[in-house]
Structure formats: structure tokens, C-alpha cells
Design an enzyme around this catalytic site. Structure first.
Site, PDB file in Angstrom:
ATOM      1  N   SER A 214       0.846  -1.191   0.000  1.00 19.23           N
ATOM      2  CA  SER A 214       0.000   0.000   0.000  1.00 19.23           C
ATOM      3  C   SER A 214       0.882   1.242   0.000  1.00 19.23           C
ATOM      4  O   SER A 214       2.097   1.161   0.095  1.00 19.23           O
ATOM      5  CB  SER A 214      -0.908   0.005   1.218  1.00 19.23           C
ATOM      6  OG  SER A 214      -0.206   0.537   2.324  1.00 19.23           O
ATOM      7  N   LYS A 215       0.226   2.372  -0.106  1.00 23.54           N
ATOM      8  CA  LYS A 215       0.954   3.638  -0.176  1.00 23.54           C
ATOM      9  C   LYS A 215       1.801   3.878   1.066  1.00 23.54           C
ATOM     10  O   LYS A 215       2.801   4.564   1.022  1.00 23.54           O
ATOM     11  CB  LYS A 215      -0.041   4.785  -0.301  1.00 23.54           C
ATOM     12  CG  LYS A 215      -0.861   4.691  -1.570  1.00 23.54           C
ATOM     13  CD  LYS A 215      -1.526   6.010  -1.851  1.00 23.54           C
ATOM     14  CE  LYS A 215      -2.705   5.908  -2.798  1.00 23.54           C
ATOM     15  NZ  LYS A 215      -2.594   4.937  -3.864  1.00 23.54           N
ATOM     16  N   ARG A 216       1.354   3.340   2.171  1.00 27.93           N
ATOM     17  CA  ARG A 216       2.053   3.612   3.422  1.00 27.93           C
ATOM     18  C   ARG A 216       3.260   2.717   3.657  1.00 27.93           C
ATOM     19  O   ARG A 216       4.051   2.963   4.544  1.00 27.93           O
ATOM     20  CB  ARG A 216       1.079   3.491   4.599  1.00 27.93           C
ATOM     21  CG  ARG A 216       0.130   4.667   4.703  1.00 27.93           C
ATOM     22  CD  ARG A 216      -1.039   4.362   5.617  1.00 27.93           C
ATOM     23  NE  ARG A 216      -1.816   3.244   5.084  1.00 27.93           N
ATOM     24  CZ  ARG A 216      -2.736   3.359   4.127  1.00 27.93           C
ATOM     25  NH1 ARG A 216      -2.993   4.548   3.612  1.00 27.93           N
ATOM     26  NH2 ARG A 216      -3.394   2.308   3.683  1.00 27.93           N
TER      27      ARG A 216
END
Ligand code: GLU
Length: 443
Positions: A214-216
Site C-alpha cells: 500500500s501507499k504507506r
């Protein structure tokens, strides 16, 4: 020139995700392989997240990776030539025209709450994907999707379809997360009386643990690789391998060769696993392969970005230092620390030098002897320096290390560093003697 027209259609989220970068790359490879066109379309209808900075990050990442495009969004937002910019936020009139067209033929209808819904066919939705194969979606209970909200803003699925139609896209190459929506997109194309493009959904990128990246997640943003001093060619090479391979176990592969070989049927159906160690290794391979000029240019730029002011340092000295640290490091991130003791006459002393090496009772006398012997040298070369130091050790009947360690600590304050004799040679006589004096002053 073929009629292949593909597009990269990022939503500005504030970073260029590694999955997005790979989507851009695969579209670029497909366009270049077939001599077609790559269109860049900024899907910025979500005004909350849509900032000029977020768009600039996309441009910056694509440019860094060496990906160019033929039509679409231009840096700064201004149109260049006849093509674009393609920012969905600037195309509202087009979407209105298309929604009216659907309303006119009753393929869409006004909901009592003021939104517009698309009349979803209840027949099975068949997607013939160039990578995932044929997939059929049961639509018996599929609700009619909203295509325009009651506030008058259009919904992603609709504008995505309208633009692919308007821009005459022949192949939609995108992440597998969009696969489940594709049957809706096809239904909208058909409702508009158009032939849908071909679809190719590329597998997800997973974390080493197997979860979706994910983006994180650490390492998810291209910006991190830029900051850490990865070479763009290495990152691009690595991205090629996330789902595609030349099928002969090679990993280092020139982009020109990938362009020559790339096609969609070779893309793996299985998910790609992100492996930072492999990227790090690949970067080391590209690092080794840089010419001296490329390496110097890269290193100077990286150090300058990191706030190291090279302008007041003798250019030949900078080059010499960069040359001797090169083999010790694999990426830019390590440069500032490795060069620091060379460029700072007020260099600090590391823990080991302070508490062990320079604490030896004999440290002072050995540094004095080194200083005297080096001071008497006419020819200042790595070979001569080595001979001189070894002669001192032999004279005392001790191991070479007994002189190497205080010498290193004395001139650079570090227990580890590049090859000592080359380091001394590059530093030059005057600097070495001054540094040894400085260290003696502290003992
Ligand atoms: N804006 C969409 C995204 O960033 C693009 C979807 C597509 O490529 O069709 O996920």
C-alpha cells in the site's frame, strides 16, 4: 507507426507509487515496442486531493525514470502543440455531453436524489483480459452505478471510460485492482455505441510478507528511491522485472532490449513480490557500470542536494575522494558519510578511534613517528606511503596494523574507510601532516 494508443492515467495522491510507476513503465514499453503513442492523463476530478504539488510529483517521478509521453499533460499545465494538457478537471463539458447522450437514449437516468445512474445490463459481464484471460461477472444483483453525483461532479468510472473513448485508447494496461470494475467500463462503452479497448491488468505488487503493497509501506514511493540515491536506470530495470522477465534468468537488462522484447502475453499472471534486497543489488550492478564521468556527475549532484558544499573544495581533490570511496558503496545514500571525513578539517572521531585506538599508550609516539617519516617523503604515492609505514612497523618488530589503525584514526577519525594508502595519497602531504598534528594536539 502503429495505431497503438495507450495511456497512463494517475490520480494525484501526493506520491508516485511503485505500482503506478510500473504501470507507467509497462504502458511506455508497450507504446515504444509497437511504435504507438503514450498519453498522459491526470485523473484529478477528486478536488480534495488534487493539488499542483501532487501533480508535480508525478511528472518528477516519470522524468526521473526516463519515461516520456507523446500526448497529454504538460509540466506547468500549459498546452504544448496540439496535444493536451489532459487534466480531467478541465474536461467537464465533455463528460456532460456524454452523460446527456446516455440520458437521451435511456441508458442512464436521473435518480430522485439528483444524481445520475447508469443502467447496468443484467446479462453476465465478460472481460477478455490479455493477461488474466476471460472472466465472467454475474450481474444479476449489480446495482446501477452512479455516474454523476448530485453535486454535479462525475464519478471515476464514467470519466475514465469517456476519456478512453475520446482519446481513442486501443489498450488499457493498468493494475489488477481495476479488474473487477472492467465489466462496468465495457458496458458503458457499449451503451455509448463504441467498441471497448483491449484490457490488460497487470498483477499486484506484494510486500515480502505477501500482503498488498500500500501507499504507506516503506519503499512504496518512487520519491524514496530518488532521495536515497538509487540510480534511475536500476529502479527502472527492477520495475521491469516486477511481472515481466526476459525468460533467461537475466536480471540486468538494458532498457533498449526490454523495449525490443516487451509484449503483454509474457507478463506473469502471478503477483509480483517486492524485494528491496534485489533492487539494492541491482543498483550496485548499475553503480559499478557507471563510467567515471557519470559517477562523478551523479555523486556531485547527490552530495550537493544533501547540502554538501563542494564549490569551495579543490575539484581534483573532490574527484580523487569520490574515486576511492566508490567501491565501498552501492548507492548515493552512503556517500555523505563516506566523504565527510575528507572534506572537513574539523573531522570528528568515531567511538572506536576515541576509546580504543587513540587511547593506546603508544598511540602518540606512533603518530609522531608516522608524521616524521611521511614528512620526509619526496614522492607522495600510495606505494611509497605503504613502504614507509611498513618500514616503521618492521623497525619496531610489530604488525603492520599497529601503525595502520592510529594512522587512519589520526587522519580521518574513523576506524574504517577506503584503502589507507590511497586515502593518504589523495589527501596529499600537507593535509595529512596537518591532520596528524591536529590529532596529536588532542592526545
Ligand atoms: N486513475 C486511476 C488510478 O490511478 C487509473 C485507472 C486506469 O488506469 O484506468 O488508479
Amino acid at each position: 507507426m502503429s495505431d497503438v494508443r495507450v495511456r497512463f492515467a494517475p490520480s494525484p495522491t501526493g506520491l508516485l507509487h511503485i505500482g503506478g510507476a510500473r504501470t507507467a513503465l509497462f504502458n511506455w514499453l508497450y507504446a515504444r515496442h509497437f511504435g504507438g503513442k503514450l498519453i498522459l492523463r491526470i485523473e484529478d476530478t477528486d478536488t480534495a486531493r488534487n493539488t499542483p504539488e501532487a501533480v508535480a510529483i508525478i511528472f518528477k517521478g516519470l522524468r526521473w525514470l526516463g519515461l516520456d509521453w507523446d500526448e497529454g499533460a504538460q509540466e506547468g499545465g500549459g498546452a504544448k502543440g496540439d496535444f493536451g494538457p489532459y487534466y480531467q478537471s478541465q474536461r467537464m463539458d465533455i463528460y456532460k455531453k456524454y452523460v446527456d447522450q446516455l440520458l437521451a437514449v435511456d441508458k442512464a437516468y436521473q435518480d430522485p436524489d439528483g444524481s445520475v445512474r447508469f443502467r447496468m445490463p443484467r446479462t453476465p459481464g465478460v472481460v477478455k483480459d490479455l493477461i488474466c484471460g476471460e472472466i465472467t461477472f454475474d450481474r444479476t444483483h449489480e446495482p446501477d452505478p452512479t455516474i454523476f453525483r448530485k453535486d454535479g461532479t462525475p464519478v471515476f468510472h464514467f470519466v475514465n471510460v469517456v476519456d478512453d473513448l475520446e482519446m481513442k485508447i486501443t489498450h488499457v494496461i493498468r493494475g489488477e485492482d481495476h479488474l473487477s470494475n472492467t465489466h462496468k467500463h465495457i458496458a458503458m462503452f457499449e451503451a455509448l455505441g463504441a467498441t471497448p479497448p483491449q484490457y490488460a491488468h497487470i498483477p499486484l505488487i506484494l510486500n515480502p510478507g505477501g500482503s498488498k503493497m500500500s501507499k504507506r509501506d516503506e519503499g512504496a514511493s518512487i520519491g524514496e528511491y530518488m532521495d536515497q540515491g538509487y540510480l534511475p536506470e536500476a529502479v527502472r530495470n527492477y520495475l521491469c522485472l516486477l511481472g515481466w522477465s526476459p525468460k533467461d534468468n537475466r536480471e540486468v537488462i538494458a532498457i533498449s532490449e526490454v523495449v525490443e522484447k516487451f509484449d503483454l502475453p509474457q507478463i506473469n499472471r502471478g503477483n509480483a513480490r517486492f524485494d528491496i534486497n534485489k533492487l539494492y543489488w541491482l543498483n550496485g550492478e548499475y553503480w559499478k557500470a557507471l563510467t567515471a564521468e557519470q559517477y562523478h556527475a551523479y555523486a556531485k549532484e547527490y552530495l550537493t542536494q544533501r547540502g554538501v558544499d563542494l564549490s569551495k573544495i579543490d575539484a581534483a581533490y573532490v574527484t580523487g575522494v569520490l574515486d576511492i570511496v566508490r567501491e565501498k558503496i552501492k548507492l548515493g545514500r552512503d556517500l555523505p558519510d563516506w566523504v565527510e571525513p575528507f572534506f572537513n578539517e574539523e573531522f570528528s572521531y568515531d567511538e572506536k578511534s576515541l576509546t580504543v585506538t587513540l587511547k593506546e599508550p603508544e598511540a602518540k609516539s606512533r603518530i609522531e613517528k608516522l608524521s616524521a617519516a611521511f614528512g620526509g617523503l619526496g614522492e607522495w604515492s600510495a606505494v611509497k606511503l605503504e613502504e614507509t609505514l611498513k618500514a616503521l612497523a618492521a623497525g619496531d618488530g610489530v604488525k603492520v596494523g599497529v601503525y595502520v589503525h592510529p594512522c587512519r584514526a589520526g587522519v580521518a577519525g574513523r576506524a574504517v574507510g577506503p584503502s589507507l594508502y590511497h586515502m593518504l595519497e589523495v589527501m596529499g602531504k600537507e593535509r595529512v601532516l596537518a591532520r596528524l598534528q591536529r590529532t596529536l594536539g588532542k592526545l
